[in-house]
Design an enzyme around this catalytic site. Structure first.
Site, PDB file in Angstrom:
ATOM      1  CB  VAL A 179      -0.914   0.024   1.254  1.00  0.00           C
ATOM      2  CG1 VAL A 179      -1.776   1.274   1.272  1.00  0.00           C
ATOM      3  CG2 VAL A 179      -1.764  -1.231   1.315  1.00  0.00           C
ATOM      4  CB  CYS A 180       1.547   3.819  -2.416  1.00  0.00           C
ATOM      5  SG  CYS A 180       2.502   5.338  -2.580  1.00  0.00           S
ATOM      6  CG  LEU A 181      -1.985   5.890   3.485  1.00  0.00           C
ATOM      7  CD1 LEU A 181      -2.864   6.737   2.567  1.00  0.00           C
ATOM      8  CD2 LEU A 181      -2.854   5.024   4.386  1.00  0.00           C
TER       9      LEU A 181
END
Length: 190
Positions: free
Chosen positions: A120-122
């Site tokens: 996840v790219c957060l």
């Protein structure tokens, strides 16, 4: 003031300390006493204060005694992913909240901010993590990337390019993937 103890008193004090240590060991063996780390205490606090959106649920696959590993299910009620159901695993380390939890998406999804391996790219899970943030903040961040995917900071570059260049095709690709179809070379289950 100086405290002077006789040898007999010193020996009794040492025996009392030894007895306390032994009782603590026995309690640990019997499962009746478990010292919690600062990370466990903080996770307990975070979970007790959760204010999840109505479209999100939490579960504890290892039981309520293991708060360091849990799952969040997100069912977006708006945007491209409306009607979908996405499962995330959270693994919280002993150094939490100094370090962010490890979060993975277990549902294969066509998304610019989630790759096909579930990474996840957060930003708040990476460079923008601060100890004042909490589990609730992460859940809202995950929910947000479903209502407003971000093509400017992608993990899935192909999906990001389609979202940026042709939102109608992106919407069609999301629907195909969520319905159990093929997008490009990748097959998605329903």
């Amino acid at each position: 003031m100086v405290l002077i103890l006789s040898t007999g008193t010193m020996i009794r004090l040492f025996k009392v300390k030894e007895k306390q240590k032994e009782e603590a060991k026995n309690a640990n063996r019997n499962g009746s006493f478990k010292k919690q780390s600062a990370g466990e205490l903080r996770v307990h606090k975070d979970i007790s204060e959760l204010n999840l959106p109505k479209s999100c649920t939490i579960s504890f696959p290892n039981g309520k005694d293991d708060l360091m590993a849990f799952e969040i299910t997100i069912k977006p009620d708006e945007g491209y992913y409306m009607g979908g159901k996405f499962l995330f695993t959270f693994n919280v380390g002993a150094t939490y909240p100094q370090e962010a939890p490890k979060v993975k998406c277990k549902t294969k999804v066509y998304h610019p901010n989630i790759d096909l391996e579930g990474n996840v790219c957060l930003n708040i899970l990476r460079e923008d993590w601060k100890p004042v943030l909490n589990i609730n903040t992460i859940v809202y961040g995950l929910y947000h990337i479903f209502t407003e995917p971000n093509h400017e900071d992608p993990l899935n570059h192909e999906a990001a390019g389609v979202l940026r260049d042709n939102p109608k095709v992106f919407k069609s690709n999301v629907r195909t993937a969520m319905g159990g179809g093929r997008v490009g070379d990748t097959y998605f289950t329903k």
